[in-house]
Enzyme design. Structure first.
Site, PDB file in Angstrom:
ATOM      1  N   HIS A 268      -3.352  -4.216   4.048  1.00 34.73           N
ATOM      2  CA  HIS A 268      -4.606  -3.513   4.358  1.00 34.73           C
ATOM      3  C   HIS A 268      -4.610  -2.229   3.518  1.00 34.73           C
ATOM      4  O   HIS A 268      -4.438  -2.295   2.299  1.00 34.73           O
ATOM      5  CB  HIS A 268      -4.616  -3.267   5.876  1.00 34.73           C
ATOM      6  N   HIS A 307      -9.558 -10.488  -1.148  1.00 37.08           N
ATOM      7  CA  HIS A 307     -10.192  -9.886   0.023  1.00 37.08           C
ATOM      8  C   HIS A 307     -10.659 -10.995   0.939  1.00 37.08           C
ATOM      9  O   HIS A 307     -11.117 -12.030   0.469  1.00 37.08           O
ATOM     10  CB  HIS A 307     -11.391  -9.011  -0.407  1.00 37.08           C
ATOM     11  N   ASP A 363      -8.472  -1.082  -3.472  1.00 33.65           N
ATOM     12  CA  ASP A 363      -7.161  -0.452  -3.634  1.00 33.65           C
ATOM     13  C   ASP A 363      -6.599  -0.577  -5.048  1.00 33.65           C
ATOM     14  O   ASP A 363      -5.603   0.061  -5.377  1.00 33.65           O
ATOM     15  CB  ASP A 363      -6.164  -1.071  -2.649  1.00 33.65           C
TER      16      ASP A 363
HETATM   17  N1  CMC Z   1      -2.194 -12.345  -5.156  1.00 33.78           N
HETATM   18  C1  CMC Z   1      -1.899 -13.665  -5.305  1.00 33.78           C
HETATM   19  N2  CMC Z   1      -2.414 -14.638  -4.545  1.00 33.78           N
HETATM   20  C2  CMC Z   1      -3.260 -14.271  -3.566  1.00 33.78           C
HETATM   21  C3  CMC Z   1      -3.616 -12.929  -3.349  1.00 33.78           C
HETATM   22  C4  CMC Z   1      -3.041 -11.960  -4.192  1.00 33.78           C
HETATM   23  N3  CMC Z   1      -3.350 -10.665  -4.034  1.00 33.78           N
HETATM   24  N4  CMC Z   1      -4.473 -12.851  -2.311  1.00 33.78           N
HETATM   25  C5  CMC Z   1      -4.646 -14.108  -1.882  1.00 33.78           C
HETATM   26  N5  CMC Z   1      -3.921 -14.969  -2.647  1.00 33.78           N
HETATM   27  C6  CMC Z   1      -3.904 -16.418  -2.533  1.00 33.78           C
HETATM   28  C7  CMC Z   1      -3.135 -16.868  -1.298  1.00 33.78           C
HETATM   29  O1  CMC Z   1      -1.761 -17.037  -1.572  1.00 33.78           O
HETATM   30  C8  CMC Z   1      -3.835 -18.155  -0.968  1.00 33.78           C
HETATM   31  O2  CMC Z   1      -3.380 -19.139  -1.880  1.00 33.78           O
HETATM   32  P1  CMC Z   1      -3.218 -20.686  -1.395  1.00 33.78           P
HETATM   33  O3  CMC Z   1      -4.617 -21.121  -1.053  1.00 33.78           O
HETATM   34  O4  CMC Z   1      -2.630 -21.382  -2.570  1.00 33.78           O
HETATM   35  O5  CMC Z   1      -2.308 -20.643  -0.200  1.00 33.78           O
HETATM   36  C9  CMC Z   1      -5.299 -17.866  -1.319  1.00 33.78           C
HETATM   37  O6  CMC Z   1      -5.249 -16.856  -2.342  1.00 33.78           O
HETATM   38  C10 CMC Z   1      -6.126 -17.384  -0.152  1.00 33.78           C
HETATM   39  O7  CMC Z   1      -5.519 -16.199   0.360  1.00 33.78           O
HETATM   40  P2  CMC Z   1      -5.381 -15.831   1.880  1.00 33.78           P
HETATM   41  O8  CMC Z   1      -4.060 -15.171   2.092  1.00 33.78           O
HETATM   42  O9  CMC Z   1      -5.704 -17.019   2.741  1.00 33.78           O
HETATM   43  O10 CMC Z   1      -6.565 -14.775   2.040  1.00 33.78           O
HETATM   44  P3  CMC Z   1      -6.775 -13.788   3.239  1.00 33.78           P
HETATM   45  O11 CMC Z   1      -8.232 -13.625   3.377  1.00 33.78           O
HETATM   46  O12 CMC Z   1      -6.005 -14.198   4.435  1.00 33.78           O
HETATM   47  O13 CMC Z   1      -6.109 -12.430   2.693  1.00 33.78           O
HETATM   48  C11 CMC Z   1      -5.778 -10.342   1.679  1.00 33.78           C
HETATM   49  C12 CMC Z   1      -6.804 -11.372   2.179  1.00 33.78           C
HETATM   50  C13 CMC Z   1      -6.520  -9.083   1.252  1.00 33.78           C
HETATM   51  C14 CMC Z   1      -4.831  -9.979   2.833  1.00 33.78           C
HETATM   52  C15 CMC Z   1      -4.998 -10.958   0.501  1.00 33.78           C
HETATM   53  O14 CMC Z   1      -5.895 -11.258  -0.558  1.00 33.78           O
HETATM   54  C16 CMC Z   1      -3.891 -10.053   0.015  1.00 33.78           C
HETATM   55  O15 CMC Z   1      -2.802 -10.070   0.589  1.00 33.78           O
HETATM   56  N6  CMC Z   1      -4.141  -9.225  -1.065  1.00 33.78           N
HETATM   57  C17 CMC Z   1      -3.140  -8.291  -1.532  1.00 33.78           C
HETATM   58  C18 CMC Z   1      -3.122  -7.058  -0.651  1.00 33.78           C
HETATM   59  C19 CMC Z   1      -4.337  -6.194  -0.854  1.00 33.78           C
HETATM   60  O16 CMC Z   1      -4.719  -5.884  -1.966  1.00 33.78           O
HETATM   61  N7  CMC Z   1      -4.922  -5.749   0.255  1.00 33.78           N
HETATM   62  C20 CMC Z   1      -6.064  -4.849   0.262  1.00 33.78           C
HETATM   63  C21 CMC Z   1      -7.291  -5.503   0.784  1.00 33.78           C
HETATM   64  S1  CMC Z   1      -8.807  -4.573   0.505  1.00 33.78           S
HETATM   65  C22 CMC Z   1      -8.653  -3.066   1.349  1.00 33.78           C
HETATM   66  C23 CMC Z   1      -8.247  -3.156   2.766  1.00 33.78           C
HETATM   67  O17 CMC Z   1      -8.363  -4.125   3.479  1.00 33.78           O
HETATM   68  O18 CMC Z   1      -7.830  -2.108   3.258  1.00 33.78           O
END
Ligand code: CMC
Length: 436
Positions: A268, A307, A363
């Site tokens: 987050h 996201h 971020d």
């Molecule tokens: N790098 C590599 N792969 C990723 C990333 C990433 N940053 N984000 C998602 N994926 C992949 C994930 O592994 C999954 O792949 P597969 O379908 O093969 O299993 C697919 O994309 C879908 O991801 P998800 O984890 O189901 O998506 P989510 O909606 O649960 O997670 C997230 C959203 C923001 C937690 C995630 O994208 C992430 O961990 N990003 C990195 C951390 C980050 O930058 N967070 C800040 C978010 S914006 C500001 C805030 O919220 O405060």
């Protein structure tokens, strides 16, 4: 019955039900009538991590994740970040309309009157270890405010709510700046209420022995823009924590502390700090392909990318990228920018990221600006929490006035053991004495 409805046929019983649709959603409680037989509990929905569940109706922030749109109270984020100050936007989020000139003067004045913190709270902060993480200090100190303002427990009292709102918005920059100076071993700087909200924060952070701190106007404006961009983002993890804890009628200091604790996580708001660590680890532009290959092989994530809601470019990231250019004109470029730009370029052309609709989020570039402005990475999430306090409070106020809201209490699907008995509780003849 609303005009639109859904016909559901239960294949177990052959019965059909017409379930009304509200704003393209079914009410989960309308499914409870769908039962196998009279003794059945009725149907529930199962949605871990709330992937497809709306927990409230809200009139504060609108996001269209597919087209990359973000609006506060109907106004596009680009317009607000372009022309408005953070305090104007805070007023908009909290009260629904932009303030006129007299309203803004009164609002800014009221907040300025709540920037000081109790001296005992200062002593409380002095008790933290010198290397305590600023976010841990921030969360704990905001929670400690609860012990200074017992009147805050009267959450149904509108006058009291308004007072806590002013206190929180006034005091979070002071607490954040103190956390920062504590980690550097510098004496705390008291607020200067002749300065704007952001300039005062910069003064509390950077003032040394000069009689009055003069903030660089470009940097003060950049921080104001960053505060606007971070002020609210509808039902994210931190805001959900705010609403969930607030729904028990815990006071707003405890609820904001809970929301800030959620924000601290690396998935987050903590991601901005992790982006900088990642860029450090990559080290050079030429190492970008190797890093991306590791991510694609499942070793770590590309921090600052992806996201839950945006499946297109995060509009906040676009504005931050533009703001970065202005900041770098004053501070000189952050050498990490080149690595970040190459990382973005390569990822946006890579099938792995394209297929999963992964774009830079807020971020990705914010940490690079913050670092150029002189902040250490540990401070980045605290810089996120200051403006987000406004969003949390707006959401909290909306929740308390929503007649449909009750204490947040999800259901579960139990997957553990059927009833069994502890041998130690069996009586001599082998009959269970207690069915716990
Ligand atoms: N790098 C590599 N792969 C990723 C990333 C990433 N940053 N984000 C998602 N994926 C992949 C994930 O592994 C999954 O792949 P597969 O379908 O093969 O299993 C697919 O994309 C879908 O991801 P998800 O984890 O189901 O998506 P989510 O909606 O649960 O997670 C997230 C959203 C923001 C937690 C995630 O994208 C992430 O961990 N990003 C990195 C951390 C980050 O930058 N967070 C800040 C978010 S914006 C500001 C805030 O919220 O405060």
């Amino acid at each position: 019955m609303p005009e639109e409805s859904l016909r559901i046929t239960d294949n177990r019983t052959g019965k059909s039900y017409d379930v009304p649709l509200y704003h393209d959603a079914v009410r989960a409680m309308d499914l409870r009538q769908i039962k196998k037989d009279d003794g059945d509990f009725g149907l529930m929905t199962y949605d871990p991590a709330f992937l497809n569940t709306a927990s409230c109706m809200s009139a504060i922030t609108y996001i269209d994740g597919d087209t990359g749109i973000l609006r506060y109270r109907g106004y596009p984020i680009e317009e607000l970040a372009g022309k408005r100050s953070f305090l104007e936007v805070a007023y908009l989020l909290l009260f629904g309309e932009l303030p006129d000139a007299p309203q803004l003067t009164e609002w800014a004045d009221k907040i300025a009157h709540h920037t000081l913190i109790h001296e005992n709270l200062k002593k409380f902060m002095e008790g933290f270890r010198h290397d305590a993480h600023p976010m841990g200090m921030f969360v704990s100190t905001v929670a400690a405010l609860s012990t200074f303002y017992p009147d805050a427990r009267d959450v149904m009292n509108r006058q009291s709510r308004r007072m806590q709102l002013l206190r929180l918005i006034g005091k979070v920059p002071t607490i954040a700046a103190m956390a920062y100076r504590h980690s550097l071993g510098l004496p705390f700087v008291y607020p200067d209420n002749s300065l704007s909200y952001t300039e005062n924060f910069l003064s509390m952070l950077w003032k040394m022995t000069e009689p009055k701190y003069q903030a660089n106007p470009v940097l003060a404006r950049a921080l104001d823009i960053l505060f606007i961009l971070h002020a609210d983002h509808e039902q994210n993890c931190g805001t959900n924590a705010m609403r969930c804890v607030g729904s028990s009628h815990a006071d707003p200091y405890l609820s904001v502390a809970a929301a800030a604790a959620a924000l601290a996580g690396p998935l987050h708001g903590g991601a901005n700090e992790e982006v900088l660590r990642m860029l450090d680890e990559i080290g050079t532009v030429s190492a970008v392909p190797e890093f991306l290959a590791k991510v694609k092989a499942g070793h770590g994530k590309l921090m600052g990318f992806g996201h839950r809601v945006y499946k297109n470019y995060d509009p906040r990231a676009r504005i931050i990228k533009q703001t970065a250019e202005e900041v770098f004109r004053v501070t000189g470029a952050n050498p990490k920018l080149e690595i970040a730009l190459e990382l973005e370029r390569a990822a946006l052309h890579d099938e792995y990221f394209i297929k999963r609709k992964l774009y830079p989020n807020v971020d990705f570039y914010s940490g690079i600006i913050y670092q150029a402005m002189g902040f250490r990475p540990e401070m980045f999430t605290v810089l996120f929490a200051i403006p987000r306090t406004v969003g949390w409070m707006a959401q909290w106020l909306e929740m308390l006035d929503d007649a449909e809201q009750k204490i947040a209490r999800p259901r579960q699907i139990y997957t553990g053991h059927e009833l069994r008995h502890d041998a130690a509780y069996r009586c001599e003849v082998g009959t269970p004495v207690a069915a716990a």
